[in-house]
Design a protein around this motif. Structure first.
Motif, short mmCIF file in Angstrom:
data_model
loop_
_atom_site.label_atom_id
_atom_site.label_comp_id
_atom_site.label_asym_id
_atom_site.label_seq_id
_atom_site.Cartn_x
_atom_site.Cartn_y
_atom_site.Cartn_z
N PHE A 19 0.82 -1.22 0.00
CA PHE A 19 0.00 0.00 0.00
C PHE A 19 0.86 1.27 0.00
CE2 PHE A 19 -1.82 3.44 2.53
CZ PHE A 19 -3.00 3.68 1.86
N GLU A 20 1.82 1.35 0.88
CA GLU A 20 2.65 2.55 1.01
C GLU A 20 3.39 2.85 -0.29
OE1 GLU A 20 2.51 0.08 3.23
OE2 GLU A 20 1.69 1.09 5.02
N GLU A 21 3.88 1.82 -0.95
CA GLU A 21 4.60 2.02 -2.23
C GLU A 21 3.65 2.51 -3.32
OE1 GLU A 21 7.13 -1.17 -3.57
OE2 GLU A 21 7.75 -1.62 -1.51
N VAL A 22 2.46 1.93 -3.35
CA VAL A 22 1.47 2.36 -4.35
C VAL A 22 1.09 3.82 -4.12
CG1 VAL A 22 -0.88 2.02 -5.21
CG2 VAL A 22 0.58 0.03 -4.74
N ALA A 23 0.81 4.17 -2.87
CA ALA A 23 0.42 5.55 -2.54
C ALA A 23 1.53 6.53 -2.91
CB ALA A 23 0.06 5.66 -1.07
N VAL A 84 -6.43 3.22 3.78
CA VAL A 84 -7.26 3.68 2.67
C VAL A 84 -7.18 5.21 2.57
CG1 VAL A 84 -9.32 3.57 4.13
CG2 VAL A 84 -9.58 3.70 1.67
N ILE A 85 -6.85 5.68 1.37
CA ILE A 85 -6.77 7.12 1.12
C ILE A 85 -7.51 7.44 -0.17
CG2 ILE A 85 -5.25 9.08 0.62
CD1 ILE A 85 -3.04 7.65 2.15
N GLN A 86 -8.35 8.45 -0.10
CA GLN A 86 -9.00 8.98 -1.28
C GLN A 86 -8.21 10.19 -1.75
OE1 GLN A 86 -12.39 11.71 -1.17
NE2 GLN A 86 -13.54 10.13 -2.27
N VAL A 115 -7.19 4.50 -3.06
CA VAL A 115 -6.12 3.52 -2.87
C VAL A 115 -6.34 2.89 -1.50
CG1 VAL A 115 -3.63 3.12 -2.72
CG2 VAL A 115 -4.51 4.89 -4.27
N TYR A 116 -6.39 1.55 -1.46
CA TYR A 116 -6.60 0.90 -0.18
C TYR A 116 -5.98 -0.49 -0.19
CZ TYR A 116 -10.44 -1.56 -2.56
OH TYR A 116 -11.19 -2.32 -3.42
N GLY A 121 -4.48 -8.25 1.99
CA GLY A 121 -3.22 -7.54 2.05
C GLY A 121 -2.73 -7.03 0.71
N LYS A 122 -3.57 -7.09 -0.30
CA LYS A 122 -3.21 -6.57 -1.62
C LYS A 122 -3.64 -5.11 -1.72
CE LYS A 122 -3.58 -11.02 -3.93
NZ LYS A 122 -2.24 -11.23 -4.44
N SER A 123 -2.91 -4.35 -2.54
CA SER A 123 -3.26 -2.95 -2.75
C SER A 123 -4.23 -2.84 -3.92
CB SER A 123 -2.01 -2.12 -3.05
OG SER A 123 -1.15 -2.15 -1.93
N CYS A 124 -5.22 -1.98 -3.76
CA CYS A 124 -6.24 -1.77 -4.78
C CYS A 124 -6.33 -0.29 -5.12
CB CYS A 124 -7.61 -2.24 -4.28
SG CYS A 124 -7.65 -3.96 -3.75
N LEU A 125 -6.54 -0.01 -6.39
CA LEU A 125 -6.80 1.35 -6.86
C LEU A 125 -8.14 1.32 -7.57
CD1 LEU A 125 -3.42 1.05 -7.53
CD2 LEU A 125 -3.91 3.44 -7.85
#
Length: 162
Positions: A19-23, A84-86, A115-116, A121-125
């Motif tokens: 998540f942190e890397e995706v964000a 989770v961040i919008q 992004v959540y 434990g997977k990252s979703c957009l």
């Protein structure tokens, strides 16, 4: 009080990337909107100078960040621990290209990207395709910009999950 119905095309991408890397990857592609520009507009500042300032705010994606909302923090009120961040993203010059033809386009500009981290434990957009949001107005000019926004948003989220 009832208006016409329309279909929204929703996009959901899933990655094993944390998540942190995706964000952070998403944020690196965004410029940052400077609210002082809005004040300059309100005060009747020089249009070309303001346009140049807005152009300079765009990130590599063509978009800039207007704000974020940490829904994970809000969910703690319900005893949930979630990441989770919008993101509220856009570009006032893209919005202008649409709203000068149909003011109703301002209802969906800027755009939202969520992004959540899911339960596995997977990252979703996730986001709604601009062409489906703006297409309801039936304006060829608005539709053309919305198609461009589809491509830019797809490139933005693809870069975040790479």
């Amino acid at each position: 009080m009832n208006g016409p119905r329309f279909t929204v095309d929703h996009v959901r991408l899933v990655t094993d990337k944390p998540f942190e890397e995706v964000a952070k990857a998403l944020e690196r592609q965004l410029g940052k909107f400077d609210p002082d520009v809005r004040q300059s507009l309100d005060e009747g500042g020089n249009a070309e100078e303001i346009r140049a300032r807005i152009e300079a705010m765009a990130g590599p994606s063509g978009f800039m960040l207007f704000g974020t909302s940490d829904h994970g923090a809000l969910l703690r009120l319900a005893g949930q621990k979630r990441k989770v961040i919008q993101y509220v993203v856009g570009n006032p010059l893209f919005a202008l290209q649409m709203t000068q033809h149909d003011i109703r386009a301002s209802l969906y500009a800027p755009l939202r990207v969520l992004v959540y981290e899911n339960e596995e434990g997977k990252s979703c957009l996730e986001y709604d395709k601009p062409s489906s949001l703006f297409g309801q107005f039936g304006s060829p000019e608005v539709t053309a910009v919305a198609a461009m926004l589809d491509r830019k948003l797809e490139a933005l989220v693809s870069a975040a999950i790479r």
